[in-house]
Design a protein around this motif. Structure first.
Motif, PDB file in Angstrom:
ATOM      1  N   PRO A 186       0.816  -1.223   0.000  1.00 23.83           N
ATOM      2  CA  PRO A 186       0.000   0.000   0.000  1.00 23.83           C
ATOM      3  C   PRO A 186       0.848   1.270   0.000  1.00 23.83           C
ATOM      4  N   SER A 187       0.303   2.312  -0.597  1.00 25.25           N
ATOM      5  CA  SER A 187       0.954   3.617  -0.628  1.00 25.25           C
ATOM      6  C   SER A 187      -0.131   4.680  -0.756  1.00 25.25           C
ATOM      7  N   ALA A 188       0.250   5.926  -0.515  1.00 27.15           N
ATOM      8  CA  ALA A 188      -0.696   7.024  -0.685  1.00 27.15           C
ATOM      9  C   ALA A 188       0.079   8.276  -1.047  1.00 27.15           C
ATOM     10  N   CYS A 189      -0.559   9.117  -1.853  1.00 27.63           N
ATOM     11  CA  CYS A 189       0.058  10.393  -2.206  1.00 27.63           C
ATOM     12  C   CYS A 189      -1.037  11.418  -2.467  1.00 27.63           C
ATOM     13  N   LEU A 190      -0.626  12.667  -2.510  1.00 23.54           N
ATOM     14  CA  LEU A 190      -1.499  13.760  -2.902  1.00 23.54           C
ATOM     15  C   LEU A 190      -1.000  14.302  -4.227  1.00 23.54           C
ATOM     16  N   LEU A 191      -1.911  14.419  -5.187  1.00 22.73           N
ATOM     17  CA  LEU A 191      -1.571  14.901  -6.513  1.00 22.73           C
ATOM     18  C   LEU A 191      -2.101  16.323  -6.703  1.00 22.73           C
ATOM     19  N   LEU A 228      -0.432  10.177   5.819  1.00 29.34           N
ATOM     20  CA  LEU A 228      -0.254   9.158   6.847  1.00 29.34           C
ATOM     21  C   LEU A 228      -1.590   8.729   7.455  1.00 29.34           C
ATOM     22  N   ALA A 229      -2.513   9.655   7.568  1.00 31.47           N
ATOM     23  CA  ALA A 229      -3.823   9.309   8.131  1.00 31.47           C
ATOM     24  C   ALA A 229      -4.543   8.300   7.245  1.00 31.47           C
ATOM     25  N   VAL A 230      -4.456   8.495   5.927  1.00 28.31           N
ATOM     26  CA  VAL A 230      -5.109   7.566   4.996  1.00 28.31           C
ATOM     27  C   VAL A 230      -4.512   6.175   5.108  1.00 28.31           C
ATOM     28  N   LEU A 231      -3.180   6.092   5.034  1.00 28.05           N
ATOM     29  CA  LEU A 231      -2.524   4.789   5.126  1.00 28.05           C
ATOM     30  C   LEU A 231      -2.723   4.162   6.496  1.00 28.05           C
TER      31      LEU A 231
END
Length: 277
Positions: A186-191, A228-231
């Motif tokens: 898993p990963s998360a980013c803001l675009l 970090l909250a999403v992950l």
């Protein structure tokens, strides 16, 4: 050593390791990742079962094809007495001559023990010390995201940027390692509005939130906490310990983690890098 493959064995080990948190963080995270599909191709070894003196997690030997690549050859260790650690290091399960490694653990004395053995086997050793933080509850976003940004998973096309901004990156091996994480974990980013990542975080094979970064132009807006909250909420829902490892001097990341509910843990998170001279 014995390789644990049975789901019931891994479940029992997981329950046992939870009783010794936070010292067991990198080992517990790896054991849980192995038991849930093993996307990072690791294996779990113990010196005896069910009563063990030491647990070692490592990349499966058949998947370590480049002897100079310490990025992919990740190991983590938890031991109940130093005799068990010394016996492990004197063998060939963890440290071998001419093969790069990355060993993680949260017990004082681990770094000195590895340093002594690895140096005697002709390896150059570097130790990086981090602080570990745990979010006991699902991380909570405390502020609104700036308009024009959207959440997404990190894409393989973003890896060159991640590699260029990672303090330990910037080379072909680190690029391949990051690409493997992006493709399997898993990963998360803001675009931004053009689809370019401005803040991101990845999960590694030890279940640790790592490789977090926000581009300079977007710092000070709470973006790290949002990612970090999403992950973290996803990890919490799946029963994982939600934790991160941060350099002590990285005060901005420490503040961002604490702002969404992470709590600083006692002890030191050691990352020991060994490379052939």
């Amino acid at each position: 050593m014995l390789i644990l493959r049975c789901p019931a064995q891994l479940q029992l080990l997981e329950e046992t390791l939870r009783k010794s948190l936070p010292t067991t963080l990198p080992v517990l995270g790896t054991v849980m990742t192995v038991a849930r599909g093993n996307p990072a191709s690791h294996e779990v070894l113990v010196d005896s079962w069910p009563h063990f003196g030491i647990v070692l997690t490592r990349l499966r030997p058949e998947d370590h094809k480049d002897p100079r690549d310490y990025y992919i050859n990740q190991l983590s260790v938890f031991y109940r007495d130093k005799g068990a650690l010394q016996a492990l290091l004197e063998g060939t399960e963890a440290v071998t001559q001419g093969r790069a490694f990355q060993i993680m653990g949260m017990q004082d004395g681990l770094d000195e023990a590895v340093q002594d053995v690895a140096s005697a086997r002709g390896l150059k050793v570097e130790t990086i010390q981090y602080w570990a933080l745990i979010s006991p509850n699902p991380p909570q976003l405390r502020s609104q995201m700036p308009p024009g940004l959207r959440l997404a998973s990190v894409s393989p096309s973003h890896v060159p940027l991640l590699n260029a901004t990672w303090a330990l990156g910037g080379n072909a091996r680190s690029r391949a390692f990051l690409l493997g994480l992006v493709r399997t974990l898993p990963s998360a980013c803001l675009l931004d509005q053009r689809g370019r990542p401005v803040s991101w975080s990845l999960l590694d094979g030890q279940g640790c939130l790592r490789h977090g970064y926000t581009v300079p132009a977007w710092r000070g807006h709470g973006l790290t906490g949002a990612v970090l909250a999403v992950l973290g909420r996803d990890l919490h829902a799946r029963g994982f310990p939600v934790y991160a490892a941060v350099l002590p001097q990285n005060t901005a990341s420490l503040r961002a983690l604490q702002a969404v509910g992470f709590v600083l843990q006692p002890g030191t998170f050691y990352m020991i890098l060994g490379t052939p001279k």
